[in-house]
Design an enzyme around this catalytic site. Structure first.
Site, mmCIF file in Angstrom:
data_model
loop_
_atom_site.group_PDB
_atom_site.id
_atom_site.type_symbol
_atom_site.label_atom_id
_atom_site.label_comp_id
_atom_site.label_asym_id
_atom_site.label_seq_id
_atom_site.Cartn_x
_atom_site.Cartn_y
_atom_site.Cartn_z
ATOM 1 N N SER A 188 10.036 -4.622 -2.613
ATOM 2 C CA SER A 188 8.693 -5.038 -2.986
ATOM 3 C C SER A 188 7.812 -5.008 -1.740
ATOM 4 C CB SER A 188 8.737 -6.400 -3.664
ATOM 5 O OG SER A 188 7.514 -6.641 -4.317
ATOM 6 N N ALA A 191 9.079 -6.050 1.902
ATOM 7 C CA ALA A 191 10.091 -5.101 2.387
ATOM 8 C C ALA A 191 9.434 -3.796 2.827
ATOM 9 C CB ALA A 191 11.123 -4.823 1.297
ATOM 10 N N HIS A 447 -22.218 11.923 0.733
ATOM 11 C CA HIS A 447 -21.450 13.142 0.958
ATOM 12 C C HIS A 447 -21.391 13.416 2.448
ATOM 13 C CE1 HIS A 447 -19.719 17.024 0.059
ATOM 14 N NE2 HIS A 447 -20.532 17.544 0.950
#
Lengths: 463, 463
Positions: A188, A191, A447
């Site tokens: 999870s 870890a 952009h």
């Protein structure tokens, strides 16, 4: 009634100085308050959780950038990771003074209405606690009690029975030196953050997980991607258990159910966390549990009237931002018993600071389909927007799930650079109920900045 | 009327294949269309502007991370910047094929209704243009004409008169080898992106600017910060002009009005851009200018009915996302003359990809005060949120400006890591008119992710 001799009575007792320590503010200046904290002020997040891990992870991202610079036609050599300097920078220079300062403030003249107790607290009767200060044991009672005692690492029996030395998130970040190798048990987020962090800093990490999938509760596409990325980054043994564990001066040697033998100089256990309610003799106070959590109603009150709970000890979310939000709600509810607010559990986002990073909010695709939502889904790759070209990204993506009937976003799952930042805009879109088509078209998108990933994901949702 | 012989008449002529090239879609399949582009398809943004610069800048950020890794207790050596490989990756591998593909598509069988002309276009009469294809000159006319011819680098007279060799954004990124040193003239975003990029890649950059302030039209706090950051990163001569420029085989030697003599192997001119309307004999077609831009009404139509203009040649914003938005508006207006839409010029954000990065939207503090808005302002430092600790950031910030009377955000100015990403959420908040207090409190903010910078900035706005 009990006939326990109470040493002191308070208007308010707060057990746990993590999120709980933020309850007392100016509105409480006329109340007598006890704060009980047997550990460090600031709780798990500040001392052994989110904050130091992110400081280590960010450092490891710098290391990772150096190691992978060839992707951008830049040659570099990582010559040294000064682990003890990192530990000093994170803890001695930043975190430990904050924790100590927080405690000194509560013990000092600025908050004369607050007493600090530093023993473990257990209930000895309804609204009565046994705790202590320094060498002295004390029995105290409160009109109102807030339980915010958090959680602790769960250690599987195979580990405790083996008798080996192991580390958890509570001490792994303070290792005196960087080990050459490490076995990590778990799949999870703790870890994974730790595995990716230590790996990037140069440790030979072997990850062992019972499930074949990492982050198995996440959307399948995210789980697939992080499982693959982790398996590419380090040695993984998935879908296996430990059958034998031994320790010698070189470290830990483990035999796995797939027949492999692995070795690590140290071993990290990160298989989840247990709420601390089981350590508090709650039955003495009429406080019920549901599963391993303290049971609270929608306002945050336990089955014992006047006793509230928040954070990991009672919340379905083991997340600091949820604990803080619950704290604010319960503070309000204590101050305004006639206009109670509900615990805010809608549109809760989360991030995992792995390589790549993950940011999510809302339902997974499966959850959305299981709820019968008429879903439209778009997976937008970083590699198909201009900034993704700049990043040379080929694997990462944002996955959006919307409700075709309402136009509302129901889930967002991002894995890739800046995912924890990118997801925040989608939290806004969900929290304020914006139509995804309007969100795409009725605002400018710079952009070629990275949020074009989100723009294109929104535009790609078919209606 | 003119008595010019027209070789071919079209329903629609588009001059300029940057944003203009996105006009023809399925709705235009029954129209005869001419696209005139004397340069490369894709225009400035794709070929010599936003996209390649961001690819180079991102690469330079990798180099910068390596150079500054000591800040995170990591030692590294940058051993080589393979410039020609970077140029190849950006242009040969990515951009040039897109430009060539765009042109081939328009010339090919997929768009049989479209003719491509590749000569420069000038008006020879109302809605009549002189251009050409290959070796042939052609006169063409159109019922509707869209001018999307963009802009070009402005070269100051002191440079042209000196006769020295100089580079602009149009060719600096294709230098055959990375120069040892570079003089950059200018103080706006192209000059700064290029300066920071080349500096991070190892070039000894000397920046010369007429004003004492860099990005002088930005909010004062942003301008101050980028001026300081740039002066710390490289040699700058601010508030000075060139008095003499000479060239020999070693490069350019310049004398400045402050008495300094500086040298650069190459010289980059980035002092702004001139709209290309002046090169088109617009007076022959009844098309007026306003200043150096083609004059358009709020719908994008020029003073010649049926002739439209968009992008740098006419827009008050020299930004690709604005050109694209104007293109979409004008495409709509051409297709739906009875329900005209206005050019979208509200809440226009912009980013500058310097080190540190900049993202802004809305009014500066001065503009807001000059407009008589009852402002509330918060400057939130990265260094005061947890992720900023992880980044070891001490100088950068987000500055928010809101209207106390309405609760609406009127400006956001961010300088620091991920600024171009972070600002997007504020574009959403502005575009959808969310109250800043609600935006702060009625959504979750992931702890401890970088958007807590924005959360705290919003919470810090006093009402």
């Amino acid at each position: 009634m009990t006939n326990i001799r109470v040493d002191k009575h308070y208007d308010l007792i707060i057990i746990g100085a993590g999120s709980g320590n933020s309850i007392p503010g100016p509105e409480f200046d006329d109340k007598s308050i006890a704060i009980i904290e047997k550990g460090k002020f600031g709780g798990t997040c500040l001392n052994v959780g989110c904050i130091p891990t992110k400081m280590f992870v960010y450092t490891s991202e710098v290391a990772e950038t150096i190691r992978t610079s060839g992707k951008y036609n830049i040659s570099a050599q990582l010559t040294d990771v000064a682990w003890s300097e990192i530990v000093k920078r994170v803890f001695s220079d930043r975190i430990d003074p904050i924790a100590a300062g927080g405690e000194a403030y509560r013990r000092g003249p600025e908050t004369p209405n607050i007493d600090v107790y530093d023993h473990h607290a257990v209930f000895v009767g309804p609204k009565i606690l046994s705790t202590g200060q320094g060498a002295e044991k004390r029995i105290i009672s409160g009109d109102i009690i807030v339980i915010a005692t958090g959680s602790r690492p769960a250690i599987p029996e195979v580990i405790t029975k083996s008798g080996i030395t192991y580390y958890t998130n509570e001490n792994i970040m303070r290792l005196p030196k960087l080990p050459k190798s490490m076995i990590v048990m778990g799949g999870s987020f703790i870890a994974l953050e730790m595995s990716h962090m230590f790996k990037a800093l140069g440790v030979d990490v072997t990850l062992v997980n019972r499930s074949n999938r990492l982050l198995k509760r996440f959307d399948t596409d995210i789980s697939d991607r992080i499982t693959r990325a982790t398996s590419e980054a380090m040695t993984t043994h998935l879908g296996v258990t430990f059958t034998d564990l031994t320790e010698d001066e070189s470290g830990i040697t483990a035999t796995l159910s797939n027949g492999s033998t692995i070795h690590g100089e140290v071993m990290l256990i990160a298989t989840g966390r247990i709420p601390n309610g089981d350590l508090m003799d709650l039955d003495k106070a009429g406080i019920d549990m549901v599963g391993d959590r303290i049971k609270v109603n929608k306002y945050g009150e336990t089955t014992a009237p006047g006793v509230w709970a928040l954070g990991d000890v009672s919340s379905p979310y083991q997340l600091k931002h949820v604990a803080n939000a619950e704290m604010r709600t319960i503070r309000h509810n204590i101050l305004h018993p006639d206009e109670l607010r509900e615990l805010p559990h809608e549109n809760v986002p989360a991030a995992v600071f792995t390589h790549p990073q993950i940011g999510v909010v809302g339902l997974t695709e499966k959850e959305a389909r299981d709820q019968g939502i008429n879903v439209t889904v778009k997976v937008q790759k970083y590699g198909d927007v201009a900034y993704g070209w700049a990043m040379n990204d080929t694997e990462n993506f944002a996955k959006l799930i919307a409700d075709k009937d309402t136009g509302k976003l129901v889930g967002a799952h991002i894995i890739g650079p800046q995912a924890a930042t990118l997801v925040q805009q989608l939290v806004t879109i969900m929290s304020f109920g914006l139509d995804v088509r309007a969100a795409a078209r009725d605002q400018y998108w710079i952009h070629p900045a990275l949020p074009e990933l989100i723009e294109n994901a929104l535009l790609g949702l078919e209606f």
